[in-house]
Design a protein around this motif. Structure first.
Motif, short mmCIF file in Angstrom:
data_model
loop_
_atom_site.label_atom_id
_atom_site.label_comp_id
_atom_site.label_asym_id
_atom_site.label_seq_id
_atom_site.Cartn_x
_atom_site.Cartn_y
_atom_site.Cartn_z
N PHE A 252 14.90 -10.55 -5.87
CA PHE A 252 15.80 -11.28 -6.41
C PHE A 252 14.81 -12.30 -6.78
CE2 PHE A 252 18.30 -15.43 -6.92
CZ PHE A 252 19.84 -14.33 -7.38
N HIS A 253 13.61 -13.09 -6.66
CA HIS A 253 13.18 -13.62 -6.99
C HIS A 253 12.04 -13.83 -7.87
CE1 HIS A 253 16.02 -17.10 -4.60
NE2 HIS A 253 15.60 -15.17 -3.95
N ALA A 254 11.93 -12.07 -7.80
CA ALA A 254 10.86 -11.43 -8.64
C ALA A 254 10.64 -11.66 -10.35
CB ALA A 254 10.34 -10.41 -8.10
N LYS A 255 11.59 -12.60 -10.44
CA LYS A 255 11.69 -12.20 -12.60
C LYS A 255 11.12 -13.23 -12.81
CE LYS A 255 16.70 -11.47 -10.60
NZ LYS A 255 17.94 -12.52 -10.60
N ALA A 256 10.06 -13.78 -12.53
CA ALA A 256 9.27 -14.64 -13.23
C ALA A 256 8.56 -15.10 -12.85
CB ALA A 256 10.58 -16.36 -12.55
N LYS A 257 7.20 -15.38 -13.35
CA LYS A 257 5.66 -15.57 -12.92
C LYS A 257 5.22 -15.86 -12.02
CE LYS A 257 1.07 -15.74 -14.73
NZ LYS A 257 0.01 -16.82 -15.81
N ALA A 258 5.17 -15.81 -10.67
CA ALA A 258 4.60 -15.75 -9.73
C ALA A 258 2.78 -16.49 -9.47
CB ALA A 258 5.42 -15.19 -8.47
N PRO A 259 2.96 -16.87 -7.94
CA PRO A 259 1.12 -17.18 -8.07
C PRO A 259 0.35 -16.21 -8.00
CG PRO A 259 2.43 -19.10 -6.90
CD PRO A 259 3.78 -17.83 -7.71
N ARG A 260 -0.46 -15.39 -7.72
CA ARG A 260 -1.34 -13.91 -8.08
C ARG A 260 -1.09 -13.59 -6.38
NH1 ARG A 260 -6.62 -15.08 -6.11
NH2 ARG A 260 -7.17 -13.02 -6.82
N THR A 261 -0.59 -12.61 -6.24
CA THR A 261 -0.33 -11.29 -5.93
C THR A 261 -1.25 -10.19 -5.11
OG1 THR A 261 1.66 -12.33 -5.82
CG2 THR A 261 1.84 -10.22 -4.75
N LEU A 262 -1.12 -10.14 -3.58
CA LEU A 262 -1.93 -9.39 -3.17
C LEU A 262 -0.78 -8.28 -2.25
CD1 LEU A 262 -4.25 -6.97 -2.46
CD2 LEU A 262 -5.26 -8.99 -0.48
N LEU A 263 -0.20 -6.89 -2.30
CA LEU A 263 0.50 -6.19 -1.39
C LEU A 263 -0.17 -4.92 -1.08
CD1 LEU A 263 3.56 -6.67 -3.44
CD2 LEU A 263 2.63 -8.30 -2.09
N LEU A 264 -0.37 -5.59 0.74
CA LEU A 264 -0.77 -4.26 1.07
C LEU A 264 0.17 -3.54 2.18
CD1 LEU A 264 -4.31 -5.97 1.60
CD2 LEU A 264 -3.82 -4.79 0.05
N ALA A 265 0.00 -1.72 2.19
CA ALA A 265 1.03 -1.33 2.97
C ALA A 265 0.53 0.31 3.41
CB ALA A 265 2.10 -1.16 2.68
N ALA A 266 1.15 0.21 4.72
CA ALA A 266 1.28 1.60 5.48
C ALA A 266 1.85 2.78 4.43
CB ALA A 266 0.62 1.79 6.69
N ARG A 267 1.06 3.57 3.74
CA ARG A 267 1.94 5.04 3.42
C ARG A 267 3.39 4.86 3.93
NH1 ARG A 267 0.56 6.83 -1.61
NH2 ARG A 267 -1.61 6.24 -1.56
N ASN A 268 2.88 5.90 5.05
CA ASN A 268 3.88 6.25 6.73
C ASN A 268 4.40 5.61 7.03
OD1 ASN A 268 3.49 9.00 5.32
ND2 ASN A 268 1.74 8.73 6.25
N ASP A 269 4.43 3.98 6.67
CA ASP A 269 4.50 3.08 7.71
C ASP A 269 6.59 3.55 7.96
OD1 ASP A 269 5.76 0.49 8.94
OD2 ASP A 269 4.65 -0.65 7.51
N THR A 270 6.55 3.52 8.91
CA THR A 270 8.22 3.62 9.40
C THR A 270 8.61 2.76 9.95
OG1 THR A 270 7.23 4.50 12.04
CG2 THR A 270 7.05 6.40 10.68
N VAL A 271 9.35 1.71 10.32
CA VAL A 271 9.13 0.41 10.57
C VAL A 271 9.63 -0.21 9.06
CG1 VAL A 271 8.97 -1.87 11.21
CG2 VAL A 271 8.44 0.07 12.31
N VAL A 272 9.05 -0.70 7.96
CA VAL A 272 8.82 -0.58 6.84
C VAL A 272 8.78 0.02 5.34
CG1 VAL A 272 8.81 -2.91 5.01
CG2 VAL A 272 9.15 -3.38 7.49
N ASP A 273 9.74 0.77 4.90
CA ASP A 273 9.56 1.84 4.00
C ASP A 273 8.65 0.75 2.58
OD1 ASP A 273 10.74 2.85 1.38
OD2 ASP A 273 10.28 4.64 2.38
N ALA A 274 7.49 1.94 2.32
CA ALA A 274 6.61 0.75 1.16
C ALA A 274 7.16 0.94 -0.08
CB ALA A 274 4.83 1.42 1.34
#
Length: 294
Positions: A211-233
């Motif tokens: 919801f809050h990703a509309k404005a410019k935010a600090p530098r971001t690194l997002l890492l995830a597992a393609r086959n994560d069965t808990v949180v859909d990547a």
């Protein structure tokens, strides 16, 4: 090949345990104790859960004293469980790479709802920012990092100014933030524990990082597992990355094969680094270096 299979078997056994106390004990025996120093059980607020541990690199580092980057790490556990001592492997891994790490406890559901644990994480970040220089770090190089539920907490501190505002802080005080396998867009809520933590079905849309990703935010690194069965990547990590980029935020994203939800954080432990390059990717991002190729 047989050696590789053997290592994978050992690693799989450890990873299967790492989400519980026995797993933390296994990693504790594998991770060195001589790569860092620093105070433990430091109070950052009035509640008994307001405690943190600090991992400062030993003097033998290529980082100039006073210039070291600092990372506040927030663990996961469905917002209902977790202890900072279980994540010594994270603090050690960062300290061994010249990064000052702060690992904080925070209040959990059902003691508090999401506004409570986000307020706690904001307090821990305030402590980290105000003590960075005294720990030998650079207050201008402070980041927040989290895994799973902790990645949600980190995202909200970095994207939603409401949580830092009461402390006279803003997200632009952060040099960046890192999310590992985080839930950033999870309405409607189906998990009963999460429903309680977020007051479902009266959960507001602005409780979601996306919801809050509309404005410019600090530098971001997002890492995830393609086959994560808990949180859909795809929905959470890829979705947030796309929304942040549209808003003008500098985003690095890596989606890894052959690991899962728990393994995403377990791979930060240096003995398990062969599972996926989570640690070198995070370290490069914190240092402002080019990320390794996957």
């Amino acid at each position: 090949m047989s050696r590789r299979i053997g290592l994978m078997g050992i690693g799989s056994a450890i990873v299967a345990l790492v989400s519980g106390c026995s797993g933390a004990q296994v990693l504790d025996h594998l991770v060195p104790h001589d790569t860092y120093h620093g105070p433990t059980g430091v109070s950052y607020g009035p509640d008994p859960r307001h405690l943190l541990d600090v991992y400062q690199p030993q003097p033998a580092t290529d980082t100039v004293p006073g210039h070291a980057p600092v990372v506040l790490f927030l663990y996961g556990g469905n917002w209902t469980s977790g202890e900072r001592a279980m994540y010594r492997f994270v603090g050690e891994a960062l300290a061994a790479n010249g990064i000052i790490a702060v690992v904080a406890d925070y209040r959990l559901s059902p003691q508090v709802h999401y506004d409570g644990f986000l307020g706690d994480c904001a307090l821990a970040l305030q402590w980290t920012l105000s003590h960075a220089a005294g720990l030998g770090g650079n207050p201008e190089r402070v980041m927040v990092m989290g895994h799973s539920a902790g990645a949600y907490n980190a995202a909200m501190l970095a994207l939603d100014p409401r949580w830092l505002a009461p402390l006279d802080l803003t997200p632009n005080r952060l040099a960046g933030w890192i999310g590992l396998a985080g839930p950033y867009d999870f309405l409607p809520i189906v998990d009963p524990e999460v429903q309680l933590a977020f007051g479902w079905p009266h959960t507001p849309a602005n409780s979601q990082p996306i919801f809050h990703a509309k404005a410019k935010a600090p530098r971001t690194l997002l890492l995830a597992a393609r086959n994560d069965t808990v949180v859909d990547a795809q929905r959470n990590t890829v979705g947030l990355a796309n929304r942040l980029r549209t808003g003008g935020t500098e985003v690095e994203m890596r989606i890894f094969d052959h690991i899962g939800h728990v393994t995403t954080v377990a791979a930060l432990a240096r003995p398990l680094g062969w599972l996926a390059p989570i640690l070198p990717t995070a370290v490069a991002f914190v240092r402002g270096e080019s990320l390794p190729q996957t």
